[in-house]
Scaffold this active site. Structure first.
Site, mmCIF file in Angstrom:
data_model
loop_
_atom_site.group_PDB
_atom_site.id
_atom_site.type_symbol
_atom_site.label_atom_id
_atom_site.label_comp_id
_atom_site.label_asym_id
_atom_site.label_seq_id
_atom_site.Cartn_x
_atom_site.Cartn_y
_atom_site.Cartn_z
ATOM 1 N N CYS A 181 -54.391 48.549 6.878
ATOM 2 C CA CYS A 181 -53.581 48.937 5.740
ATOM 3 C C CYS A 181 -54.425 49.625 4.680
ATOM 4 O O CYS A 181 -55.642 49.726 4.791
ATOM 5 C CB CYS A 181 -52.884 47.719 5.136
ATOM 6 S SG CYS A 181 -53.997 46.365 4.786
ATOM 7 N N SER A 222 -58.447 64.199 14.259
ATOM 8 C CA SER A 222 -59.572 63.448 13.688
ATOM 9 C C SER A 222 -60.885 63.777 14.386
ATOM 10 O O SER A 222 -61.959 63.572 13.823
ATOM 11 C CB SER A 222 -59.308 61.938 13.738
ATOM 12 O OG SER A 222 -59.072 61.505 15.061
#
Length: 561
Positions: free
Chosen positions: A54, A390
């Site tokens: 998170c 990425s």
């Protein structure tokens, strides 16, 4: 929405001291906010990658700032959008109108940040201070009750908590809290943290709340892994565990004119906390520094204060015994205090490329990983490419080092959404084709080196290779810009069990045949560590150290299995 929370008992016995019970006993596999059983993940392209737990964000305005000119809830909202890559399952924002207020304003929900918060919802989140959270949960953990921030009423008023990470000894701590007669409504580590912080510290509080003492007591009870943002009255607190496993940084909220002029105003509008510095540019803030491992910082209307730094605990056993590694040598300085253990996969995969950790931009580290990979595992080829996006910096680094041109071969559909269990065989076979399109003119008759950042289960790369070959590639060589993952993570990252990790099933040569590649090679652990450490900028003689436990099984703390 406004919250009035029931008061718990104002007194309680002391917390469990660290090291008195097995940190993993009865624990599900890691991920999310912890304590949720792993379950069965769907076998789709989406289940291949690693998953971050998170993102956390906080904002407080100066005493002179006009809340009509600077809307705290909107600042937090924009910050959470910038951290959306860290969690897409749910999000929440809590605000306070400051000292003496017995109410918290909040809104939480499942889904993406932009779909949860409308202008109307944000307008009701009044105040000059607030915190927010974006969450990625494990299977079975989408219960709305797990959505953060968590709130509880203490003897000193309401407290809100947002948490990134996973407590390694949560089972023992949970038992201690329940034994006090305190009920817990979820399996979340974050609620557990909130309840522990609501308790009076062992030495009491003689003149009002001592949040530094409460937080230190929590940190002494559980050494890792967490970064926290806490909200109480007109202040927010930033907390990073003693090993610094999860990231957290501080920024100045600036007048727009000063940002564009490149000035560092002596009178900022406020201060912000964030899991990543990439969120600062979006909200009009500048990076001050990272929160140090073990540090407790207070951000209030008057400014930023460092309240305390909690040292890392000495290992209960010599590291060589704890790791059961006969080749590991213990050194006196290590036994006196273990090094920090910042998660190295923040550099490899989790963080946004423009974020800054340890004085260096993540993009630069990924590019050095690609260069090192080209040195360790060269290959004759016509073009270098990547699985977007990425791994793009690593592919460019491989190209620069090898002298082979970088050419895009895959076009990513950014609007395909999450892939859940596919209804039929044909849909499963087309899962990758729905996510990527091949640039056939760049592939025809060419030998391709495809660079990716990691390979976990091996369920995605095979279909991609088939797509490239069907689109004209003559050869496909796979290069992974990180070492093979052999071990699960117990510190807040969703890594599968040992049995599901493809590196534990097949060596590189056998894996290459299995996925249909002409060759496959990983970056070495030493190569990854070198790529990271070559750019570390140490301030105030702060030591540097990184957790590579998922790669080598050497966890920063002793785990009692």
């Amino acid at each position: 929405m406004t919250s009035r929370i029931q008061d718990p008992s104002p007194s309680s016995p002391p917390l469990l001291s660290w090291g008195s019970s097995s940190p993993l006993e009865g624990r599900g596999a890691p991920g999310g906010t912890g304590g949720v059983s792993w379950g069965n993940l769907e076998d789709t392209a989406e289940s291949e990658g690693l998953r971050e737990a998170c993102g956390v964000f906080g904002c407080v305005l100066t005493k002179d700032a006009d809340p009509q000119a600077v809307n705290v809830a909107h600042v937090i909202y924009v910050g959470l959008v910038a951290l959306q890559h860290r969690g897409q399952e749910s999000a929440g924002i809590v605000t306070s109108e400051g000292r003496g207020s017995m109410e918290l304003h909040y809104h939480k929900g499942n889904g993406l940040v932009a779909t949860i918060f409308s202008d109307d919802k944000l307008s009701k989140l009044k105040g000059k201070v607030g915190i927010g959270h974006s969450r990625y949960c494990t299977a079975g953990g989408r219960d709305p009750s797990n959505t953060q921030p968590f709130m509880v009423h203490t003897r000193h008023g309401p407290l809100a908590t947002a948490h990134n990470g996973e407590l390694i000894n949560a089972v023992a701590l949970r038992k201690t809290v329940l034994d006090r007669g305190v009920g817990l409504s979820t399996q979340s580590d974050s609620e557990l943290i909130t309840q522990m912080l609501s308790q009076t510290p062992p030495r009491g509080e003689k003149s009002g709340p001592d949040w530094g003492a409460r937080i230190r007591h929590l940190m002494e009870a559980t050494p890792t892994a967490y970064s926290l943002v806490l909200l109480h009255e007109d202040k927010i607190y930033g907390v990073r565990d003693p090993f610094g496993n999860r990231p957290l940084c501080i920024g100045r909220l600036m007048p727009v004119k000063d940002i564009y002029d490149g000035m560092d105003s002596p009178k900022p509008l406020g201060w912000v906390l964030s899991s990543e510095s990439c969120a600062f540019q979006s909200v009009g803030a500048t990076l001050m520094r990272e929160v140090y491992p073990g540090e407790i910082v207070e951000l209030g209307p008057e400014g930023v204060r460092s309240l305390d730094i909690v040292p890392r605990p000495k290992p209960a056993k010599p590291f060589s015994e704890a790791h059961e590694d006969p080749n590991h040598t213990d050194h006196a300085d290590i036994l006196q205090g273990p090094p920090p253990a910042f998660c190295i996969f923040e550099y490899v995969y989790f963080a946004r490329a423009d974020s800054i950790y340890e004085g260096q931009q993540v993009y630069s580290v990924r590019q050095r990983c690609g260069r090192q990979l080209a040195i360790e595992s060269p290959v004759e080829a016509d073009i270098i490419s990547t699985v977007p996006e990425s791994a793009t910096p690593a592919a460019i680094g491989f190209s620069l080092q090898s002298g082979i041109p970088y050419v895009e071969v895959l076009c990513k559909n950014r609007y395909v959404g999450r892939s859940f269990i596919q209804p039929d065989t044909r849909s499963r076979q087309l899962a990758v084709a729905k996510k990527f399109g091949a640039l056939t003119e760049n592939l025809a008759g060419r030998r391709v080196v495809l660079v990716d950042d990691s390979i976990v289960r091996g369920t995605t790369v095979g279909p991609i290779i088939r797509l490239l070959r069907q689109s004209g590639a003559r050869e496909v060589h796979i290069r992974i810009a990180s070492p093979p993952i052999h071990h699960p993570c117990y510190m807040g990252i969703n890594i599968p069990t040992r049995g599901e990790l493809i590196a534990n099933k097949k060596p590189p040569e056998e894996l290459a045949k299995f996925i249909g590649a002409d060759s496959l090679a990983y970056l070495s652990i030493d190569g990854l560590v070198k790529a990271v450490k070559d750019g570390v900028v140490s301030k105030n003689c702060t030591p540097s150290g990184h957790c590579t436990a998922c790669l080598d099984g050497k966890y920063p703390v002793h785990l009692e299995w």
